[in-house]
Structure formats: C-alpha cells, structure tokens
Design a protein around this motif. Sequence first.
Motif, PDB file in Angstrom:
ATOM      1  N   ALA A  91      13.512  25.619  -5.700  1.00  0.00           N
ATOM      2  CA  ALA A  91      12.415  26.449  -5.176  1.00  0.00           C
ATOM      3  C   ALA A  91      11.879  27.331  -6.300  1.00  0.00           C
ATOM      4  O   ALA A  91      12.635  27.848  -7.117  1.00  0.00           O
ATOM      5  CB  ALA A  91      12.932  27.322  -4.043  1.00  0.00           C
ATOM      6  N   GLY A  92      10.547  27.484  -6.322  1.00  0.00           N
ATOM      7  CA  GLY A  92       9.931  28.455  -7.229  1.00  0.00           C
ATOM      8  C   GLY A  92       9.934  28.048  -8.683  1.00  0.00           C
ATOM      9  O   GLY A  92      10.082  28.892  -9.573  1.00  0.00           O
ATOM     10  N   HIS A 148       4.896  24.414  -2.420  1.00  0.00           N
ATOM     11  CA  HIS A 148       6.187  24.655  -1.757  1.00  0.00           C
ATOM     12  C   HIS A 148       6.198  23.980  -0.374  1.00  0.00           C
ATOM     13  O   HIS A 148       7.202  23.360   0.019  1.00  0.00           O
ATOM     14  CB  HIS A 148       6.410  26.167  -1.652  1.00  0.00           C
ATOM     15  N   PHE A 158      17.227  28.129  -6.331  1.00  0.00           N
ATOM     16  CA  PHE A 158      15.954  28.613  -6.876  1.00  0.00           C
ATOM     17  C   PHE A 158      15.988  28.432  -8.388  1.00  0.00           C
ATOM     18  O   PHE A 158      17.066  28.388  -9.000  1.00  0.00           O
ATOM     19  CB  PHE A 158      15.630  30.046  -6.446  1.00  0.00           C
ATOM     20  N   TYR A 159      14.806  28.308  -8.952  1.00  0.00           N
ATOM     21  CA  TYR A 159      14.695  27.999 -10.371  1.00  0.00           C
ATOM     22  C   TYR A 159      15.302  29.107 -11.234  1.00  0.00           C
ATOM     23  O   TYR A 159      15.034  30.282 -11.037  1.00  0.00           O
ATOM     24  CB  TYR A 159      13.226  27.781 -10.754  1.00  0.00           C
ATOM     25  N   LYS A 210      10.847  33.355  -4.916  1.00  0.00           N
ATOM     26  CA  LYS A 210      11.774  32.218  -5.080  1.00  0.00           C
ATOM     27  C   LYS A 210      12.801  32.217  -3.948  1.00  0.00           C
ATOM     28  O   LYS A 210      13.100  31.179  -3.349  1.00  0.00           O
ATOM     29  CB  LYS A 210      12.537  32.327  -6.405  1.00  0.00           C
ATOM     30  N   LYS A 211      13.352  33.396  -3.685  1.00  0.00           N
ATOM     31  CA  LYS A 211      14.426  33.478  -2.693  1.00  0.00           C
ATOM     32  C   LYS A 211      13.894  33.195  -1.292  1.00  0.00           C
ATOM     33  O   LYS A 211      14.574  32.543  -0.503  1.00  0.00           O
ATOM     34  CB  LYS A 211      15.085  34.868  -2.739  1.00  0.00           C
ATOM     35  N   ARG A 244      11.286  31.275  -0.551  1.00  0.00           N
ATOM     36  CA  ARG A 244      11.039  29.823  -0.469  1.00  0.00           C
ATOM     37  C   ARG A 244      12.356  29.063  -0.314  1.00  0.00           C
ATOM     38  O   ARG A 244      12.454  28.110   0.468  1.00  0.00           O
ATOM     39  CB  ARG A 244      10.283  29.338  -1.711  1.00  0.00           C
ATOM     40  N   LEU A 245      13.351  29.499  -1.065  1.00  0.00           N
ATOM     41  CA  LEU A 245      14.659  28.839  -0.940  1.00  0.00           C
ATOM     42  C   LEU A 245      15.201  28.983   0.477  1.00  0.00           C
ATOM     43  O   LEU A 245      15.702  28.015   1.062  1.00  0.00           O
ATOM     44  CB  LEU A 245      15.647  29.431  -1.953  1.00  0.00           C
TER      45      LEU A 245
END
Length: 492
Positions: free
Chosen positions: A352-353, A362, A381-382, A403-404, A406-407
């Motif tokens: 993610a991200g 996404h 996450f990336y 990121k978090k 999306r994860l």
Amino acid sequence: MNELIKDIDIITGEEAHAVDYKTTVEENTGKAKKIYIESYGCQMNFSDSEIVASIMKENGYDTTSDFQQADVVFLNTCSIREKAEQTVRNRLNHFNAVKKHKPEMTIGILGCMAERLKDKLLEEEKIVDVVVGPDAYRDLPNLVNAAEDGQKGVNTFLSREETYADIAPVRLNSNGVTAFISIMRGCDNMCSFCVVPFTRGRERSRDPHSIIAEAQDLFSRGFKEVTLLGQNVDSYKWSPEENNKARLNKKEEEVSQVVNFANLLEMVAQISPLLRVRFSTSHPKDITDEVLYTMKKYDNICKYIHLPVQSGNSRVLELMNRTYDREWYLNRVKAIREILGEECGISSDMIAGFCTETEEEHQDTLSIMDIVQYDFSYMFFYSERPGTLAAKKYADDIPLDVKKRRLAEIIEKQNKLSYERNKLDVGQEQIILIEGTSKKSQVELKGRNSANKVVIVPAAGLKLGDYVKVKITDCSPATLFGEVLEINPALA
Ligand code: SAH
Ligand code: SF4
Ligand code: F3S
C-alpha cells in the motif's frame, strides 16, 4: 516467501517479516562448543540458518536454544523493510547487555542486513564480531575462529555459483513432517521497491540431482511434505553446460537436457505419491501453463499458488518494474482457474502507498482482490529501502497515515475474502496432512489441506505425519475446522 511462515494464517502488515525464530532444537552430540541462531525474514533465510547450523556442526559446534549457553550467537537478518532492520538492532542492544558480562561470546550478523551494511555494521555496532553475507557461509568457521583470537571479520562476497548444494541442512525447529528445500538463490528481477537483488545477488539454480536427493532423504526419514523455495521459482533453469561448474558429481551425466521448473516439480512429485510437494514464490510474469498442467497431473502437488500482485494498477506496476500489468495478471489467474479449478488456493502480497499512488490506483488494488478472491495475503505499506531503484528515482511521497489507512482497507478486504473463501470449504471432504498441535487446545491437532489452509481436528487417534480424510464442519476467517472421516486413506 513470507507466506511460509508457520502458525500465522492471515498475516497483516509488518508482522509477516517480524516473526523471529529461535534454535529450539538442542542438538547435544557432545561437541565442545555451542551456537545459538536467531532468524528473521523469509523462509529462505530460515533455510539458510539450517545450512549455517550444518556448516558449524562440521566444525565442532552443537546448537542450543538458550543463548546464555552459547559460545557463538548468530542473528540471521532481514532488510526487506525498515522495521525488519529495526527489530534486529533492538536485539543487538539486548545482546550487547549480555556480552558485557560474557565478553568471550562471539556475535555474528548474517543474512541480508549483513550484506546490505557490510563493514558499516562493525563500525556502528561495536559488539558485532563477524559480518557474513548469504553467499559466504562456508567461511563462517574461519571467521569465528579469527574472532575468538580477537580478529573481527567481514565476508559479504556475493557468488554467481554458490548454492550450498552439497550441504545437508540440519533441520532446526522441525516438526518431522514438513521441510523446505532451496532450489535456487538470488534474484535477477529488479522490482524497484526491493532490496533482495542487492542482498542476495544474481539468480542461480541448484543442481536438480542434489534437490531430488535431499527430497528423497527427507521422505526416507519420515517427512511427508517438501516446499521448494526460490524468490522466483518459475525461472528455475538448470542445464549441464551452464551449470557445469556448480556440479557436484560430474559422473551424473544422465540429466543432459535443460531442466525447467515444471520438469523439476515433476521429478520431485515422482518420488512418492505420499510426499506432498509445494513451492514458493511464483512470479506472475513467469508462471507457465506447463507448470499448471504439471500441478494438475499429480495429486501430490498441492493446489496452491502464491502469486504476489503487489498492486492492482498498471501504472503503479510499471513504476514497481514488475514487468506485467493488471490484464496480464488477471489472465494468469484465469489460466489457473481454467486448468486447476476454483479449489486451487491463491494468495498474494500487496504494497500500500507506493510512490505516487493515487486513491483511484489504490482502489484498483482493492478491486483486483475482489476479482481474484485471494484465500489470504501478506500486506504491507511501502517502506523505502536505500539503494533500490525506487529510492533513487521516485519520492516516497505518500504520507504515513495515508499508507496505513490504505493498508487497513486492504487488510479489511482480505479478511472478508478469506472468510468467504473458507465458507466455500464447509461441507467438503478433504485430505489434510497433520503437521502440528493446535495453538489453542491440547486435544486438537493442526493439518493443512492441499490449498494450504489450516484445518483443526480432534487429536484422538491421530499423530503427526498422518494423512487424514476430513469433513469440514465450520470455519473462521483464518481457519477451517474438521471432523475425521478416515486416517491414512489410500493415496497412491
Ligand atoms: N520474490 C517475491 C517477494 C519477496 S519479498 C516476489 O517477487 O513476490 C516479500 C514481499 O515483501 C514482497 O512480495 C513485497 O510485497 C514485500 N516488500 C518487498 N519490498 C518491500 C518494501 N520496500 N516495502 C514494503 N513491502 C515490501
Ligand atoms: Fe524482490 Fe521482485 Fe525479486 Fe521478488 S522478484 S525478490 S520482489 S526483486
Ligand atoms: Fe528474505 Fe528479508 Fe532477505 S525477505 S531474502 S531475509 S531481505
């Protein structure tokens, strides 16, 4: 490779690579000295620890599960994400405190972090005595001896040939039923986010004779399942000419043709119908129909494929340098479904991200998950890694909270999908292989079905290594529950 970490069915976020593993097997054969090994990262690293134990055993060391007893402590490390390295640094602080009271203890950093940081580790971490990369383990006894004489040492030479083909791994933490066999090392792909090509070097395939011999040996010792390991098993390729230098026994000229992954899979499957075969990891760009048909041909090749997608969006996949797009990936899934049917388990890794990923992109990851209906996934996450193509070319521009979030959406989606997929199994009759005790209950045992799902059954009358025909009676998002119909049914 991370899906092979045991005892965890749905791995979320960073946990997959933070699972550590200790040398719990006490091997006391009366040797003068003891090593303690702690391993982090993927299954290939765990496999390497077994090679390390074997090399050290030949040089006068037994293993211990208590580092206080150890003359030598090895940390076999992972660099895949920043957090993986942070975990190792925390452990080093811990060992630092111990070493203050026990200065004669040698501390070695092995694996991917050793390779990435090289002699910087000696400078940064004053307590470290030896730093040895994944291709230099044969040099460990020398380096440890030198360290005992006060000479710190580093060997991070990456080889084009080393496969440790002649070394019989000491099975650490073994359940005596399932084992891992490395069939290749390194990686020639250049996924832009990934540190592995830098820490593990060029891809090379191991001599098929030595792979078959190892699988046969395991089977003769009572093991019932082998998992063939590589970062990209579908590009396994061995030919007598190319690999001549790496050959162990030049008399074994009967394999005169190129052996590809489908051929190797077939050779291992033919050892016995009672030996299950699994493999990991498959790269979407390389998995062939030939592999899928070979899986179909043999009941003992498990119907499960770990096929990491990373992202469901073609632009992001291009930035990631995965060399396939969304359509190609979905076509490969279609081939799996057509050749192996709906029952074949499919799992994935997602990031993610990644740099510049938009909300719509996404959403494409969420939608591809819906289309493929993954049984489970390893989701991250990336985390930017120094030296990688992405670190050089793209800004790590997605804020951590995005990121978090999306994860979290990816994880929530996967939990729902896993539950839906598991519900389809309820009512079915399946064959499972019993491989361990249940985490939650003394009176239950744990097995796996062909699709790699954990099935919990009542323990009465069963032992590790039994094949059991079960009826699936219930499920949770992570686990199936079964009743025993028949113990060790005819499988041949
Ligand atoms: N060879 C395997 C992957 C090995 S690494 C393959 O190609 O699929 C295991 C997983 O870690 C990857 O699939 C990816 O999802 C994740 N990963 C690798 N580098 C990462 C990074 N920099 N940040 C976050 N996740 C990463
Ligand atoms: Fe890393 Fe890509 Fe190689 Fe997998 S295939 S190890 S993600 S470079
Ligand atoms: Fe494995 Fe971590 Fe190295 S995932 S290959 S141990 S960077």
